[in-house]
Motif scaffolding. Structure first.
Motif, mmCIF file in Angstrom:
data_model
loop_
_atom_site.group_PDB
_atom_site.id
_atom_site.type_symbol
_atom_site.label_atom_id
_atom_site.label_comp_id
_atom_site.label_asym_id
_atom_site.label_seq_id
_atom_site.Cartn_x
_atom_site.Cartn_y
_atom_site.Cartn_z
ATOM 1 N N ASP A 132 0.825 -1.200 0.000
ATOM 2 C CA ASP A 132 0.000 0.000 0.000
ATOM 3 C C ASP A 132 0.868 1.264 0.000
ATOM 4 N N LYS A 135 2.475 1.587 -3.511
ATOM 5 C CA LYS A 135 1.461 1.977 -4.495
ATOM 6 C C LYS A 135 1.080 3.446 -4.366
ATOM 7 N N ARG A 136 0.828 3.896 -3.151
ATOM 8 C CA ARG A 136 0.418 5.289 -2.943
ATOM 9 C C ARG A 136 1.563 6.263 -3.242
ATOM 10 N N MET A 139 1.422 6.553 -7.035
ATOM 11 C CA MET A 139 0.256 7.312 -7.482
ATOM 12 C C MET A 139 0.369 8.795 -7.162
ATOM 13 N N HIS A 147 -3.135 4.038 -13.423
ATOM 14 C CA HIS A 147 -3.365 2.904 -12.536
ATOM 15 C C HIS A 147 -2.007 2.431 -12.052
ATOM 16 N N GLU A 192 -7.910 -0.525 -0.886
ATOM 17 C CA GLU A 192 -8.568 0.223 -1.955
ATOM 18 C C GLU A 192 -8.000 1.634 -1.982
ATOM 19 N N TYR A 193 -7.763 2.134 -3.194
ATOM 20 C CA TYR A 193 -7.104 3.434 -3.286
ATOM 21 C C TYR A 193 -7.987 4.557 -2.753
ATOM 22 N N SER A 194 -9.268 4.475 -3.054
ATOM 23 C CA SER A 194 -10.221 5.450 -2.539
ATOM 24 C C SER A 194 -11.625 4.872 -2.681
ATOM 25 N N GLU A 197 -12.930 3.084 -5.907
ATOM 26 C CA GLU A 197 -11.795 2.600 -6.695
ATOM 27 C C GLU A 197 -11.181 1.379 -6.027
ATOM 28 N N ALA A 199 -7.829 -1.346 -5.449
ATOM 29 C CA ALA A 199 -6.486 -1.113 -4.926
ATOM 30 C C ALA A 199 -5.546 -0.506 -5.959
ATOM 31 N N ASN A 200 -5.870 -0.675 -7.236
ATOM 32 C CA ASN A 200 -4.983 -0.182 -8.291
ATOM 33 C C ASN A 200 -5.425 1.154 -8.887
ATOM 34 N N GLY A 201 -6.451 1.747 -8.282
ATOM 35 C CA GLY A 201 -6.915 3.044 -8.763
ATOM 36 C C GLY A 201 -7.907 2.956 -9.896
#
Length: 215
Positions: A132, A135-136, A139, A147, A192-194, A197, A199-201
């Motif tokens: 996480d 990934k963040r 992003m 993504h 989850e990204y948000s 969405e 986890a991958n956006g």
């Protein structure tokens, strides 16, 4: 008396000169409202060898444009013109940031026209939390429509490195990258990204035509 007249004359000349300069400067500002500064290279803001003697790293960035037209073009059309970014420079930034995270030993990043793939090595006991974070981090650097896919399987670093000399226009490139992404998805992707969405956006309720047949 003569000295007083001379002094008054000098003051008048100085005042007139100052007003003229101010008016000219104001005219230049007004004239440039719909003419943003142009650069020879669309990636100068990312290139390390771009040295502007008047720019300081602490300076803010600011532009101002007319809301209707830019250089005679409708602003809607200007927004649709091709805008390029230095993907290699973005990949370099993401890699350095990811490798600086706690529990991440090393990282490798590939940035395409719509995806960012990050492979990293970690010995963290909480693989999902580390995923996480990576990934963040990725992003936070790329444009919002991207993504992000991550993997702590370091063997996949060579897979994404194989794309280093390729581009979006290469034949079958999407299919090949999709296969790599599918292998990356076997690793934790974090939360989850948000809201709305995954986890991958990606939008949860929006089909991803490229990937939905194999996920």
């Amino acid at each position: 008396m003569k000295k007083a007249v001379l002094a008054l004359s000098l003051c008048s000349v100085t005042l007139f000169t100052g007003c003229s300069a101010s008016k000219q400067q104001g005219s230049e500002v007004t004239d440039n409202i719909s003419n943003p500064v142009k650069v020879n290279s669309p990636t100068k803001f990312y290139d390390e060898d771009y040295n502007n003697s008047t720019y300081q790293g602490s300076d803010f960035g600011f532009t101002r444009m007319d809301s209707a037209t830019i250089n005679g073009k409708n602003i809607a059309n200007v927004a649709n013109e091709n805008v390029t970014i230095d993907r290699e420079q973005l990949a370099s930034v993401i890699t350095s940031l990811a490798a600086s995270l706690p529990n991440v030993k090393r990282a490798a990043t590939l940035v395409t026209d719509e995806d960012v793939l990050v492979v990293y090595e970690t010995h963290s006991s909480d693989r999902s939390e580390t995923a996480d974070q990576v990934k963040r981090t990725a992003m936070s650097v790329v444009p919002r429509y991207y993504h992000a896919y991550v993997s702590d399987n370091w063997k996949l670093a060579q897979d994404i490195e194989n794309f280093a000399t390729l581009g979006s226009n290469d034949k079958h490139i999407d299919h090949t990258i999709d296969k790599t992404i599918q292998n990356m998805l076997k690793s934790p992707q974090g939360k989850e990204y948000s809201k709305g969405e995954n986890a991958n956006g990606e939008m949860i309720h929006q089909k991803d035509e490229r990937m939905n047949t194999n996920r």
